[in-house]
Enzyme design. Structure first.
Site, PDB file in Angstrom:
ATOM      1  N   PHE A  54       2.724  21.556   4.885  1.00  0.00           N
ATOM      2  CA  PHE A  54       1.759  20.545   4.436  1.00  0.00           C
ATOM      3  C   PHE A  54       1.181  19.893   5.684  1.00  0.00           C
ATOM      4  O   PHE A  54       1.926  19.305   6.479  1.00  0.00           O
ATOM      5  CB  PHE A  54       2.523  19.525   3.596  1.00  0.00           C
ATOM      6  CG  PHE A  54       1.739  18.377   3.045  1.00  0.00           C
ATOM      7  CD1 PHE A  54       0.918  18.535   1.938  1.00  0.00           C
ATOM      8  CD2 PHE A  54       1.885  17.098   3.592  1.00  0.00           C
ATOM      9  CE1 PHE A  54       0.249  17.443   1.388  1.00  0.00           C
ATOM     10  CE2 PHE A  54       1.218  16.007   3.046  1.00  0.00           C
ATOM     11  CZ  PHE A  54       0.399  16.176   1.940  1.00  0.00           C
TER      12      PHE A  54
ATOM     13  N   THR B 204       5.937  19.860   9.646  1.00  0.00           N
ATOM     14  CA  THR B 204       7.244  20.442   9.353  1.00  0.00           C
ATOM     15  C   THR B 204       7.094  21.894   8.920  1.00  0.00           C
ATOM     16  O   THR B 204       6.246  22.205   8.075  1.00  0.00           O
ATOM     17  CB  THR B 204       7.942  19.639   8.232  1.00  0.00           C
ATOM     18  OG1 THR B 204       8.078  18.301   8.678  1.00  0.00           O
ATOM     19  CG2 THR B 204       9.323  20.203   7.914  1.00  0.00           C
TER      20      THR B 204
ATOM     21  N   GLY C 222      34.576   3.620  18.436  1.00  0.00           N
ATOM     22  CA  GLY C 222      34.088   4.429  19.563  1.00  0.00           C
ATOM     23  C   GLY C 222      33.825   5.875  19.151  1.00  0.00           C
ATOM     24  O   GLY C 222      32.877   6.504  19.633  1.00  0.00           O
TER      25      GLY C 222
ATOM     26  N   GLU D 164       6.681  11.012   5.211  1.00  0.00           N
ATOM     27  CA  GLU D 164       6.154  10.875   3.830  1.00  0.00           C
ATOM     28  C   GLU D 164       5.891   9.404   3.505  1.00  0.00           C
ATOM     29  O   GLU D 164       6.071   8.938   2.384  1.00  0.00           O
ATOM     30  CB  GLU D 164       7.065  11.561   2.820  1.00  0.00           C
ATOM     31  CG  GLU D 164       7.140  13.055   3.139  1.00  0.00           C
ATOM     32  CD  GLU D 164       7.637  13.942   2.031  1.00  0.00           C
ATOM     33  OE1 GLU D 164       7.539  13.556   0.861  1.00  0.00           O
ATOM     34  OE2 GLU D 164       8.106  15.053   2.354  1.00  0.00           O
TER      35      GLU D 164
HETATM   36  N1  COS Z   1      -2.123   9.356  -6.931  1.00  0.00           N
HETATM   37  C1  COS Z   1      -3.401   9.668  -7.220  1.00  0.00           C
HETATM   38  N2  COS Z   1      -4.461   9.104  -6.610  1.00  0.00           N
HETATM   39  C2  COS Z   1      -4.213   8.206  -5.649  1.00  0.00           C
HETATM   40  C3  COS Z   1      -2.899   7.841  -5.273  1.00  0.00           C
HETATM   41  C4  COS Z   1      -1.840   8.442  -5.969  1.00  0.00           C
HETATM   42  N3  COS Z   1      -0.569   8.146  -5.671  1.00  0.00           N
HETATM   43  N4  COS Z   1      -2.967   6.923  -4.300  1.00  0.00           N
HETATM   44  C5  COS Z   1      -4.268   6.720  -4.042  1.00  0.00           C
HETATM   45  N5  COS Z   1      -5.019   7.492  -4.857  1.00  0.00           N
HETATM   46  C6  COS Z   1      -6.482   7.555  -4.949  1.00  0.00           C
HETATM   47  C7  COS Z   1      -7.011   6.162  -5.245  1.00  0.00           C
HETATM   48  O1  COS Z   1      -7.026   5.923  -6.634  1.00  0.00           O
HETATM   49  C8  COS Z   1      -8.401   6.221  -4.644  1.00  0.00           C
HETATM   50  O2  COS Z   1      -9.256   6.892  -5.536  1.00  0.00           O
HETATM   51  P1  COS Z   1     -10.670   6.230  -6.003  1.00  0.00           P
HETATM   52  O3  COS Z   1     -11.445   6.092  -4.731  1.00  0.00           O
HETATM   53  O4  COS Z   1     -11.233   7.218  -6.954  1.00  0.00           O
HETATM   54  O5  COS Z   1     -10.310   4.915  -6.600  1.00  0.00           O
HETATM   55  C9  COS Z   1      -8.225   7.113  -3.428  1.00  0.00           C
HETATM   56  O6  COS Z   1      -7.038   7.885  -3.679  1.00  0.00           O
HETATM   57  C10 COS Z   1      -8.046   6.326  -2.161  1.00  0.00           C
HETATM   58  O7  COS Z   1      -6.942   5.476  -2.328  1.00  0.00           O
HETATM   59  P2  COS Z   1      -6.727   4.141  -1.507  1.00  0.00           P
HETATM   60  O8  COS Z   1      -7.977   3.357  -1.465  1.00  0.00           O
HETATM   61  O9  COS Z   1      -5.496   3.487  -2.001  1.00  0.00           O
HETATM   62  O10 COS Z   1      -6.485   4.734  -0.034  1.00  0.00           O
HETATM   63  P3  COS Z   1      -6.094   4.035   1.305  1.00  0.00           P
HETATM   64  O11 COS Z   1      -6.930   4.591   2.386  1.00  0.00           O
HETATM   65  O12 COS Z   1      -6.044   2.541   1.128  1.00  0.00           O
HETATM   66  O13 COS Z   1      -4.626   4.611   1.631  1.00  0.00           O
HETATM   67  C11 COS Z   1      -2.277   4.807   1.579  1.00  0.00           C
HETATM   68  C12 COS Z   1      -3.582   4.562   0.834  1.00  0.00           C
HETATM   69  C13 COS Z   1      -2.049   3.885   2.752  1.00  0.00           C
HETATM   70  C14 COS Z   1      -1.243   4.563   0.522  1.00  0.00           C
HETATM   71  C15 COS Z   1      -2.225   6.283   2.059  1.00  0.00           C
HETATM   72  O14 COS Z   1      -3.099   6.486   3.132  1.00  0.00           O
HETATM   73  C16 COS Z   1      -0.850   6.717   2.459  1.00  0.00           C
HETATM   74  O15 COS Z   1      -0.023   7.076   1.605  1.00  0.00           O
HETATM   75  N6  COS Z   1      -0.550   6.766   3.774  1.00  0.00           N
HETATM   76  C17 COS Z   1       0.678   7.325   4.253  1.00  0.00           C
HETATM   77  C18 COS Z   1       0.483   8.763   4.474  1.00  0.00           C
HETATM   78  C19 COS Z   1       1.762   9.488   4.544  1.00  0.00           C
HETATM   79  O16 COS Z   1       2.653   9.324   3.734  1.00  0.00           O
HETATM   80  N7  COS Z   1       1.859  10.343   5.549  1.00  0.00           N
HETATM   81  C20 COS Z   1       2.972  11.162   5.694  1.00  0.00           C
HETATM   82  C21 COS Z   1       2.458  12.529   5.896  1.00  0.00           C
HETATM   83  S1  COS Z   1       3.446  13.747   5.220  1.00  0.00           S
HETATM   84  S2  COS Z   1       5.064  13.792   6.271  1.00  0.00           S
END
Ligand code: COS
Length: 386
Positions: free
Chosen positions: A122, A157, A346, A369
């Site tokens: 991913f 990964t 220790g 994640e």
């Molecule tokens: N399921 C379905 N849709 C989702 C969702 C979910 N869990 N979370 C967000 N969305 C959708 C929202 O509904 C929104 O859609 P609309 O524009 O149609 O309303 C869109 O995605 C954007 O969502 P949002 O505005 O919440 O996005 P942000 O940029 O504010 O980011 C976070 C949200 C911070 C939660 C996200 O960027 C995140 O999870 N970051 C961490 C990433 C991560 O885990 N990285 C690890 C990589 S893998 S090891």
């Protein structure tokens, strides 16, 4: 999707035997060689572990989320790198295809992912887009019926083992709605891998950069054939992944606690086993209570996930609860690991004992994640919105 109770009990019993008889004895080899022995990988394939989350009609075992969490809890009882070999096939690599892919894509990829013939990674994170995943910069430009992709993915990964990537790239404007999810075979010209990351722990897991230099991919390789929804696919995949990791954290907490109890019964100071001292007992009891809380959260959240329809069915409440669970369980295992080291004294700082190793291994759980702080943001956003 659920495996019948009897088959599931048989699967779990044989997995628990495999963990005790094959994986735990290989923990030191894993640490020394920084790799999972090939015969173990082969046995994992034979057991169907690469396909536990993939429906039977695509060659998998078809576990429900609750069943998957039980299995992953068991796998948490040994070095986390073992699960990582098939973790991306079970979780973040395959689930986007299962949730949002076309029937053709599912047929083409899922059976090979389920058998372990194809390792899938991913690829979301980038040098400048970690927590803020929606700001990713990898660009996919349309050229006829192909996209040309350029960019760098970081900390991916299983990239060195991968035969394909589920990769998020920008096909449109800024923000989440400009992102598409692609399936990209790893041997596509223009893909190269960075040097292996040297990590704090989890030896035997493989991560590195993936560099894309004018990589040409058919437009048909966009998951579901629809551009602009790749961010949502990634978020749905991560909701599920966060629950999976929570179960893993609980499994490791149980292992650490069991080892600490054994040590406390054995080790004598002041003429008595240290387990007779109340200050040691306090650490054991706190760990047990917190593990029970975490495991209860995992079971409840997984049941809710299944009740809402399983993979890919967006439910904001369940997403929020998955973040609560991930935050609590991964922080919890950090505390349990810290106490396990403390109880060992220790010896807890010496690599011969597993507490030292697992203490380093679990540190990653609070980062990948979605960091704890990202889980807090997701939870708070949900509360304030409602
Ligand atoms: N399921 C379905 N849709 C989702 C969702 C979910 N869990 N979370 C967000 N969305 C959708 C929202 O509904 C929104 O859609 P609309 O524009 O149609 O309303 C869109 O995605 C954007 O969502 P949002 O505005 O919440 O996005 P942000 O940029 O504010 O980011 C976070 C949200 C911070 C939660 C996200 O960027 C995140 O999870 N970051 C961490 C990433 C991560 O885990 N990285 C690890 C990589 S893998 S090891």
């Amino acid at each position: 999707m659920t495996l019948d109770t009897e088959s599931f009990s048989l699967l779990r019993a044989s997995l628990q035997r495999f963990i005790d008889e094959r994986l735990k004895p290989a923990e030191d080899i894993l640490e020394e060689t920084d790799d999972v022995p090939a015969d173990i990988v082969s046995d994992m394939k034979d057991m169907g572990l690469f396909g536990i989350s993939i429906p039977e009609n695509y060659g998998g075992i078809g576990l429900s989320m609750s069943q998957e969490c039980d299995v992953v809890y068991d796998l948490g009882h040994t070095a986390l790198a073992f699960r990582s070999v098939f973790g991306t096939n079970v979780g973040i690599g395959s689930q986007g295809i299962l949730m949002d892919g076309t029937e053709e894509q599912k047929q083409a990829y899922l059976p090979r992912i389920a058998s372990g013939e194809l390792i899938i990674s991913f690829a979301l994170t980038e040098p400048n887009a970690g927590s803020d995943a929606a700001s990713l910069q990898t660009k996919a430009e349309l050229d006829g019926d192909h996209y040309v992709i350029n960019g760098t993915k970081r900390f991916i990964t299983n990239a060195p083992r991968a035969g394909a990537f589920t990769l998020m790239a920008r096909t449109g404007g800024p923000g989440a709605s400009g992102i598409s999810a692609f399936i990209i075979p790893a041997d596509t010209p223009g893909i190269s891998l960075g040097k292996p990351d040297k990590k704090m722990g989890q030896r035997g897991t493989k991560t590195c950069d993936v560099v894309l230099d004018n990589v040409r991919v058919p437009a048909a390789n966009i998951i579901g054939g629809v551009p602009g929804v790749g961010f949502k696919t990634a978020m749905k995949v991560l909701d599920r992944g966060r629950l999976h990791l929570s179960a893993l954290a609980c499994g490791m907490a149980h292992r650490l606690l069991t080892d600490a109890v054994e040590y406390a019964k054995d080790r004598k100071q002041f003429g008595r086993p240290i387990g007779e001292f109340q200050l040691i007992q306090g650490m054991l009891a706190d760990s047990q209570a917190e593990l029970y809380a975490g495991l209860s959260m995992v079971r409840d959240c997984a049941q809710r996930y299944d009740a809402k329809g399983g993979a890919g069915k967006t439910d904001p409440e369940v997403s929020m609860l998955a973040s609560c669970t991930k935050m609590f369980c991964t922080e919890m295992v950090g505390r349990v690991a810290d106490r396990a080291v403390q109880i060992h004294g220790g010896a807890g700082y010496i690599s011969e004992y597993k507490a030292e190793r697992f203490y380093r291994d679990v540190r990653l759980l609070r980062l990948y994640e979605g960091t704890t702080q990202i889980q807090q943001m997701i939870i708070a956003k949900h509360l304030l919105r409602d």
